[in-house]
Each structure stands twice: as C-alpha cells, then as structure tokens.
Design a protein around this motif. Sequence first.
Motif, PDB file in Angstrom:
ATOM      1  N   ARG A   1      -4.068  -4.212  28.353  1.00  0.00           N
ATOM      2  CA  ARG A   1      -5.079  -3.260  28.969  1.00  0.00           C
ATOM      3  C   ARG A   1      -4.672  -1.958  28.242  1.00  0.00           C
ATOM      4  N   MET A   2      -3.605  -1.473  27.775  1.00  0.00           N
ATOM      5  CA  MET A   2      -3.408   0.040  27.377  1.00  0.00           C
ATOM      6  C   MET A   2      -2.782   0.003  25.737  1.00  0.00           C
ATOM      7  N   GLY A   3      -2.562  -1.178  25.357  1.00  0.00           N
ATOM      8  CA  GLY A   3      -2.011  -1.263  24.036  1.00  0.00           C
ATOM      9  C   GLY A   3      -0.327  -0.823  23.879  1.00  0.00           C
ATOM     10  N   LYS A   4       0.372  -0.705  25.222  1.00  0.00           N
ATOM     11  CA  LYS A   4       1.739  -0.355  25.232  1.00  0.00           C
ATOM     12  C   LYS A   4       2.625  -1.130  24.553  1.00  0.00           C
ATOM     13  N   THR A   5       3.680  -0.619  24.065  1.00  0.00           N
ATOM     14  CA  THR A   5       4.557  -1.303  23.117  1.00  0.00           C
ATOM     15  C   THR A   5       5.826  -2.083  23.833  1.00  0.00           C
ATOM     16  N   GLU A   6       5.610  -1.650  25.075  1.00  0.00           N
ATOM     17  CA  GLU A   6       6.793  -2.329  25.903  1.00  0.00           C
ATOM     18  C   GLU A   6       6.497  -2.855  27.175  1.00  0.00           C
TER      19      GLU A   6
ATOM     20  N   LEU B   1      16.307  -1.946  31.009  1.00  0.00           N
ATOM     21  CA  LEU B   1      16.494  -2.661  32.325  1.00  0.00           C
ATOM     22  C   LEU B   1      16.425  -4.002  32.445  1.00  0.00           C
ATOM     23  N   LEU B   2      15.762  -4.601  31.562  1.00  0.00           N
ATOM     24  CA  LEU B   2      15.987  -6.200  31.647  1.00  0.00           C
ATOM     25  C   LEU B   2      17.302  -6.732  31.388  1.00  0.00           C
ATOM     26  N   LYS B   3      18.103  -6.104  30.376  1.00  0.00           N
ATOM     27  CA  LYS B   3      19.535  -6.193  30.229  1.00  0.00           C
ATOM     28  C   LYS B   3      20.505  -6.273  31.480  1.00  0.00           C
ATOM     29  N   GLU B   4      20.188  -5.068  31.988  1.00  0.00           N
ATOM     30  CA  GLU B   4      20.687  -4.671  33.130  1.00  0.00           C
ATOM     31  C   GLU B   4      20.494  -5.802  34.424  1.00  0.00           C
ATOM     32  N   LEU B   5      19.191  -6.043  34.480  1.00  0.00           N
ATOM     33  CA  LEU B   5      18.952  -7.073  35.414  1.00  0.00           C
ATOM     34  C   LEU B   5      19.865  -8.688  35.143  1.00  0.00           C
ATOM     35  N   LYS B   6      19.745  -8.897  34.096  1.00  0.00           N
ATOM     36  CA  LYS B   6      20.663  -9.951  33.889  1.00  0.00           C
ATOM     37  C   LYS B   6      22.131  -9.914  34.329  1.00  0.00           C
ATOM     38  N   ASN B   7      22.853  -8.790  33.953  1.00  0.00           N
ATOM     39  CA  ASN B   7      24.090  -8.645  34.198  1.00  0.00           C
ATOM     40  C   ASN B   7      24.114  -8.454  35.836  1.00  0.00           C
ATOM     41  N   LEU B   8      23.137  -8.131  36.512  1.00  0.00           N
ATOM     42  CA  LEU B   8      23.286  -8.117  37.944  1.00  0.00           C
ATOM     43  C   LEU B   8      22.961  -9.369  38.646  1.00  0.00           C
ATOM     44  N   GLY B   9      22.507 -10.368  37.924  1.00  0.00           N
ATOM     45  CA  GLY B   9      22.237 -11.766  38.333  1.00  0.00           C
ATOM     46  C   GLY B   9      20.741 -11.840  38.743  1.00  0.00           C
ATOM     47  N   GLY B  10      19.794 -10.911  38.167  1.00  0.00           N
ATOM     48  CA  GLY B  10      18.475 -11.131  38.634  1.00  0.00           C
ATOM     49  C   GLY B  10      17.912 -12.229  38.035  1.00  0.00           C
ATOM     50  N   GLU B  11      16.729 -12.766  38.268  1.00  0.00           N
ATOM     51  CA  GLU B  11      16.213 -13.738  37.814  1.00  0.00           C
ATOM     52  C   GLU B  11      14.527 -13.308  37.487  1.00  0.00           C
ATOM     53  N   ILE B  12      14.035 -13.989  36.584  1.00  0.00           N
ATOM     54  CA  ILE B  12      12.675 -13.716  36.005  1.00  0.00           C
ATOM     55  C   ILE B  12      11.582 -14.709  36.069  1.00  0.00           C
ATOM     56  N   LEU B  13      10.371 -14.225  35.751  1.00  0.00           N
ATOM     57  CA  LEU B  13       9.363 -15.336  35.634  1.00  0.00           C
ATOM     58  C   LEU B  13       8.377 -14.272  34.509  1.00  0.00           C
ATOM     59  N   PHE B  14       7.203 -15.066  34.047  1.00  0.00           N
ATOM     60  CA  PHE B  14       6.260 -14.304  33.012  1.00  0.00           C
ATOM     61  C   PHE B  14       5.066 -14.033  33.885  1.00  0.00           C
ATOM     62  N   ALA B  15       4.422 -12.803  33.583  1.00  0.00           N
ATOM     63  CA  ALA B  15       3.223 -12.450  34.415  1.00  0.00           C
ATOM     64  C   ALA B  15       2.492 -11.625  33.144  1.00  0.00           C
ATOM     65  N   SER B  16       1.052 -11.514  33.578  1.00  0.00           N
ATOM     66  CA  SER B  16       0.244 -10.484  32.760  1.00  0.00           C
ATOM     67  C   SER B  16      -0.460  -9.689  33.503  1.00  0.00           C
ATOM     68  N   ASP B  17      -0.494  -9.684  34.983  1.00  0.00           N
ATOM     69  CA  ASP B  17      -1.165  -8.832  35.592  1.00  0.00           C
ATOM     70  C   ASP B  17      -2.624  -8.923  35.309  1.00  0.00           C
ATOM     71  N   SER B  18      -3.032 -10.085  35.197  1.00  0.00           N
ATOM     72  CA  SER B  18      -4.371 -10.296  34.569  1.00  0.00           C
ATOM     73  C   SER B  18      -5.510 -10.104  35.460  1.00  0.00           C
ATOM     74  N   HIS B  19      -6.413  -9.354  34.746  1.00  0.00           N
ATOM     75  CA  HIS B  19      -7.805  -9.139  35.422  1.00  0.00           C
ATOM     76  C   HIS B  19      -8.938  -9.394  34.643  1.00  0.00           C
ATOM     77  N   CYS B  20      -8.852 -10.430  33.578  1.00  0.00           N
ATOM     78  CA  CYS B  20      -9.781 -11.133  32.785  1.00  0.00           C
ATOM     79  C   CYS B  20      -8.889 -12.505  32.142  1.00  0.00           C
ATOM     80  N   ALA B  21     -10.073 -12.917  31.670  1.00  0.00           N
ATOM     81  CA  ALA B  21      -9.709 -14.437  31.058  1.00  0.00           C
ATOM     82  C   ALA B  21      -8.667 -14.151  29.803  1.00  0.00           C
ATOM     83  N   GLU B  22      -8.851 -13.177  28.972  1.00  0.00           N
ATOM     84  CA  GLU B  22      -8.258 -12.985  27.599  1.00  0.00           C
ATOM     85  C   GLU B  22      -6.817 -12.407  27.905  1.00  0.00           C
ATOM     86  N   SER B  23      -6.362 -12.093  28.958  1.00  0.00           N
ATOM     87  CA  SER B  23      -5.303 -11.527  29.198  1.00  0.00           C
ATOM     88  C   SER B  23      -4.321 -12.714  30.032  1.00  0.00           C
ATOM     89  N   LEU B  24      -4.752 -13.780  30.100  1.00  0.00           N
ATOM     90  CA  LEU B  24      -3.951 -14.614  31.248  1.00  0.00           C
ATOM     91  C   LEU B  24      -2.609 -15.295  31.103  1.00  0.00           C
TER      92      LEU B  24
END
Length: 272
Positions: A205-210, A217-240
């Motif tokens: 939506r904003m062209g952010k680089t990160e 913080l992701l590396k720290e999350l891994k060290n803490l035993g956190g888990e992940i999934l992928f998401a795009s906070d999608s408000h339209c088809a193009e960003s799904l």
Amino acid sequence: MKQGYQNLHTHTTYCDGKLSVEDMVVAAINKGGSSIGFSEHSFVPFDPDYSMTLADTPTYMTEVKMLKEKYIDQIDVFLGLEVDYFTDEMPMGLDYIIGAAHHIQKGGEYITIDATPERLEVARDMHFSGDFYSLIEVYFETVSEMPRKTKADIIAHFDLIKKHNEGGRLFDETHPRYIDAALGAMKRIVGTCNLFEISSGAMFRMGKTEQYPSTLLLKELKNLGGEILFASDSHCAESLYFKFDEMQQLAESCGFTYIKRLTENGFIDVKI
C-alpha cells in the motif's frame, strides 16, 4: 490439503476493503491460492469509520460460512476477525482471531497510531512532552497485553508504530529505548501467543521497504521460540499474496524452518 499459499489477513467491503467477500474468494482462486481467511476489523466505538459494525457482524459470519461451502472444492475458506485491543464485544464461532493494536490511550484520549505522521506528532507533543520513545513504550505495552485482551491466535503487524517512519522520519528504530520496548513486548507475548504474521501489507500500500515485523525483530522472535505465517493485510485482489515468495526467503534467512498453516483441525507446521 490444497497446494498454494494461505492468507488469513484480508478485508472486504464489510469494513475498509475494496471487494465483496465472494469477489475476494474468486480472486484468491484465480491467483492460485489454496486458502483464504477473512478478518474484518472488529467494531471500535470511538473509531467506527474503518471497522465493521456490530449489526453487520452476523451477516458477515453467515456469508463467509456460506462461501466456504460453495467453494469447498476449489479453495479453503476460513472465518476470522481482526480484533482491536479496545474492542469489547466478541462474537462466537470464529475459526481464528488476529489481535491488533491500532490505538493507544493516554490522558483519557484514544490515539490512532497508524493514521498519519502528522497526527502522531501532535500526540507526541500533546501527551508525551515531545518524546516519541515514551509514546512508543505505551504502544508496545498495549501490544504486550493484546493476547490477554483479545484472545488472539495470531499477532498482527507487531511493529505497526513504524508505519510512517520510513527512513527514520519520526524516530530511530535502533534506539535502545525502541529496541527495549519492542523486545520486552515480544518476550511477554511469546508463550501466550507464539504466532506472529510476517506482513507485506504496508509494502504493497505504501511502498515501504520492510515488512512487519522488522528483520531485526524477526530474528529475535526466532530466538525466543516464536512462530510465523505469511499475511498481506489485503484490502484488494492485487495484494492477496503480495511478496509471499520473498517473505519465504526472508523467513529462511532468519532461521525459520516452517510456517504455521490453519486447517479444519487447527494450525499445523508446513516446512518452508
């Protein structure tokens, strides 16, 4: 289990999205997705413009369940809700809950932290004596309470506070007070709600680089035993499924070997 990406963080015209629920389902099928989850913004009484109304919530839930059956042979459809920290009324019968903090409270006022940089600067000066790090500490303290308050299964855009901070416009994301506040919240959350989304929403939506959370913080999350999934906070088809290939590479570089995937029997591990 159907092959293809899953995205559990999507929005439709029930709140601030651009397409109907069915149009988003069809778009996900056309993009080769194997699964889509809907997570409209829960009702927030002091900021109703972007959230779903209480009156629409049962209709939304019924429609998603109907479409789940209609498209069962083509895509898996799940019913969720993005529950804001300041939401008080929660419906029953959801497949999952995404916990989110879009506001903080200070001096009896609700401050929207992802509206505009100008509004954040006004809040900084009015309530925090010009000290952005004090505002940030209140934000991450609010985030740290989110699993208890919202009963979240997934933590949304953990460091949303940086939305308007591209290039360090507002504050330094390597400042010790910023890092201490973020890691303190992450440590309090992990163990109660281990699952964080890696979100490409602001990149689309904003062209952010990160992404959210930051790579640091992701590396720290891994060290803490956190888990992940992928998401795009999608408000339209193009960003799904925007940049999901890149996020998979990022996750691997941070040391993650699997992502979580929602199924009819709950979350399972899927090897990256």
